[in-house]
Design a protein around this motif. Sequence first.
Motif, PDB file in Angstrom:
ATOM      1  N   MET A 276       3.544  -9.595  22.443  1.00 27.19           N
ATOM      2  CA  MET A 276       3.429 -10.473  23.165  1.00 27.19           C
ATOM      3  C   MET A 276       3.145 -11.934  22.493  1.00 27.19           C
ATOM      4  N   VAL A 277       2.359 -11.736  21.451  1.00 27.41           N
ATOM      5  CA  VAL A 277       1.979 -12.878  20.629  1.00 27.41           C
ATOM      6  C   VAL A 277       3.276 -13.457  19.794  1.00 27.41           C
ATOM      7  N   HIS A 278       4.036 -12.216  19.396  1.00 32.15           N
ATOM      8  CA  HIS A 278       4.985 -12.741  18.440  1.00 32.15           C
ATOM      9  C   HIS A 278       6.154 -13.685  19.645  1.00 32.15           C
ATOM     10  N   HIS A 279       6.227 -13.200  20.799  1.00 33.24           N
ATOM     11  CA  HIS A 279       7.170 -13.981  21.602  1.00 33.24           C
ATOM     12  C   HIS A 279       6.510 -15.190  21.866  1.00 33.24           C
ATOM     13  N   LEU A 280       5.222 -15.337  21.930  1.00 36.16           N
ATOM     14  CA  LEU A 280       4.587 -16.789  22.407  1.00 36.16           C
ATOM     15  C   LEU A 280       5.081 -17.596  20.910  1.00 36.16           C
ATOM     16  N   GLY A 281       4.561 -16.965  19.659  1.00 39.68           N
ATOM     17  CA  GLY A 281       4.753 -17.629  18.653  1.00 39.68           C
ATOM     18  C   GLY A 281       6.256 -18.129  18.092  1.00 39.68           C
ATOM     19  N   ALA A 282       7.074 -17.458  18.368  1.00 42.26           N
ATOM     20  CA  ALA A 282       8.583 -17.869  18.405  1.00 42.26           C
ATOM     21  C   ALA A 282       9.081 -18.825  19.406  1.00 42.26           C
ATOM     22  N   THR A 283       8.569 -18.858  20.495  1.00 39.65           N
ATOM     23  CA  THR A 283       8.761 -19.974  21.514  1.00 39.65           C
ATOM     24  C   THR A 283       8.365 -21.264  20.937  1.00 39.65           C
ATOM     25  N   GLN A 284       7.041 -21.243  20.531  1.00 38.68           N
ATOM     26  CA  GLN A 284       6.498 -22.392  19.943  1.00 38.68           C
ATOM     27  C   GLN A 284       7.123 -22.892  18.960  1.00 38.68           C
ATOM     28  N   ARG A 285       7.405 -22.132  17.985  1.00 38.33           N
ATOM     29  CA  ARG A 285       7.913 -22.604  16.681  1.00 38.33           C
ATOM     30  C   ARG A 285       9.511 -23.243  17.099  1.00 38.33           C
ATOM     31  N   TRP A 286      10.214 -22.632  17.887  1.00 36.50           N
ATOM     32  CA  TRP A 286      11.479 -23.177  18.376  1.00 36.50           C
ATOM     33  C   TRP A 286      11.142 -24.525  18.920  1.00 36.50           C
ATOM     34  N   ARG A 287      10.340 -24.738  19.997  1.00 39.08           N
ATOM     35  CA  ARG A 287      10.090 -25.845  20.684  1.00 39.08           C
ATOM     36  C   ARG A 287       9.604 -26.956  19.762  1.00 39.08           C
ATOM     37  N   ASN A 288       8.612 -26.768  18.680  1.00 41.30           N
ATOM     38  CA  ASN A 288       8.146 -27.609  17.780  1.00 41.30           C
ATOM     39  C   ASN A 288       8.928 -27.891  16.798  1.00 41.30           C
ATOM     40  N   GLY A 289       9.948 -27.094  16.056  1.00 37.15           N
ATOM     41  CA  GLY A 289      11.112 -27.422  15.560  1.00 37.15           C
ATOM     42  C   GLY A 289      12.076 -28.126  16.038  1.00 37.15           C
ATOM     43  N   LEU A 290      12.755 -28.030  17.397  1.00 36.54           N
ATOM     44  CA  LEU A 290      13.579 -28.798  17.762  1.00 36.54           C
ATOM     45  C   LEU A 290      13.074 -30.083  18.393  1.00 36.54           C
ATOM     46  N   ALA A 291      11.716 -30.258  18.883  1.00 40.16           N
ATOM     47  CA  ALA A 291      11.188 -31.147  19.186  1.00 40.16           C
ATOM     48  C   ALA A 291      10.918 -32.153  17.894  1.00 40.16           C
ATOM     49  N   GLU A 292      11.003 -31.589  16.654  1.00 44.50           N
ATOM     50  CA  GLU A 292      10.212 -32.229  15.380  1.00 44.50           C
ATOM     51  C   GLU A 292       9.154 -32.782  15.419  1.00 44.50           C
ATOM     52  N   THR A 293       8.168 -31.801  15.835  1.00 43.59           N
ATOM     53  CA  THR A 293       6.751 -32.199  15.782  1.00 43.59           C
ATOM     54  C   THR A 293       6.139 -32.069  14.341  1.00 43.59           C
ATOM     55  N   GLY A 294       6.613 -31.055  13.435  1.00 38.77           N
ATOM     56  CA  GLY A 294       6.211 -30.966  12.225  1.00 38.77           C
ATOM     57  C   GLY A 294       5.244 -29.730  12.351  1.00 38.77           C
ATOM     58  N   GLU A 295       4.835 -29.266  13.526  1.00 34.98           N
ATOM     59  CA  GLU A 295       4.216 -28.259  13.593  1.00 34.98           C
ATOM     60  C   GLU A 295       4.799 -26.745  13.651  1.00 34.98           C
ATOM     61  N   THR A 296       4.169 -25.842  12.798  1.00 35.20           N
ATOM     62  CA  THR A 296       4.693 -24.590  12.946  1.00 35.20           C
ATOM     63  C   THR A 296       3.826 -23.443  13.301  1.00 35.20           C
ATOM     64  N   PRO A 297       3.481 -23.344  14.651  1.00 37.30           N
ATOM     65  CA  PRO A 297       2.454 -22.398  14.974  1.00 37.30           C
ATOM     66  C   PRO A 297       2.749 -20.893  14.658  1.00 37.30           C
ATOM     67  N   ARG A 298       1.502 -20.190  14.149  1.00 39.81           N
ATOM     68  CA  ARG A 298       1.884 -18.800  13.714  1.00 39.81           C
ATOM     69  C   ARG A 298       0.736 -17.914  14.441  1.00 39.81           C
ATOM     70  N   PRO A 299       0.712 -17.632  15.665  1.00 40.88           N
ATOM     71  CA  PRO A 299      -0.465 -16.736  16.104  1.00 40.88           C
ATOM     72  C   PRO A 299      -0.380 -15.572  16.039  1.00 40.88           C
ATOM     73  N   GLU A 300       0.898 -14.979  15.394  1.00 37.63           N
ATOM     74  CA  GLU A 300       0.948 -13.512  14.830  1.00 37.63           C
ATOM     75  C   GLU A 300       0.208 -13.418  13.696  1.00 37.63           C
ATOM     76  N   LYS A 301      -0.258 -14.554  12.772  1.00 39.42           N
ATOM     77  CA  LYS A 301      -0.926 -14.459  11.565  1.00 39.42           C
ATOM     78  C   LYS A 301      -2.320 -14.110  11.802  1.00 39.42           C
ATOM     79  N   GLN A 302      -2.699 -14.678  13.197  1.00 43.28           N
ATOM     80  CA  GLN A 302      -4.111 -14.633  13.211  1.00 43.28           C
ATOM     81  C   GLN A 302      -4.597 -13.140  13.815  1.00 43.28           C
TER      82      GLN A 302
END
Length: 174
Positions: free
Chosen positions: A50-76
Amino acid sequence: MRVDDVRYLFAFDRWATGRILDAIERDGRLDEATWAAPNMIDERGLGAIMVHHLGATQRWRNGLAETGETPRPEKQPLPSPAWLRAAWEAEWTALETWLATIDDTWLARREDGVAFWQMLAHVVNHGTQHRSEAAALLTAVGRSPGDLDMIDYAEAQAASGAGGEAQPDARESG
């Protein structure tokens, strides 16, 4: 695909993910062994899935929105189910805010030959994979989230009067 279709897919994604989170929270605290067990499906267990599912969703949104953020909650370290619920709530708000800014022209854009709408459909489909894994693990411990199919979401929307269907394309209305 039109922007209303994409918004519908993400509304389904939220509904289905919410059902998983509800099952995790149902009947009190989920035992730590179930939440934190590794290597249940591939190298992940319920919490990590479930944390991976969240992180992947965050990364796709941030990448396509070009925010420059790449959250990785899986690494915590694995967070609590309560933290995960709060993080999903924040992500759903961010997704809805961002989805309100895109249009059909943006969806038709391509990168490496792939249309942006296809990338967004992938995000929802990726979530379906991980929800099914989580649902299997939850069902095994007596916490089934119930049916997670898109048709169940559509029927729930229809029963509530929300409908949830995309508006007909102007070309279709003649």
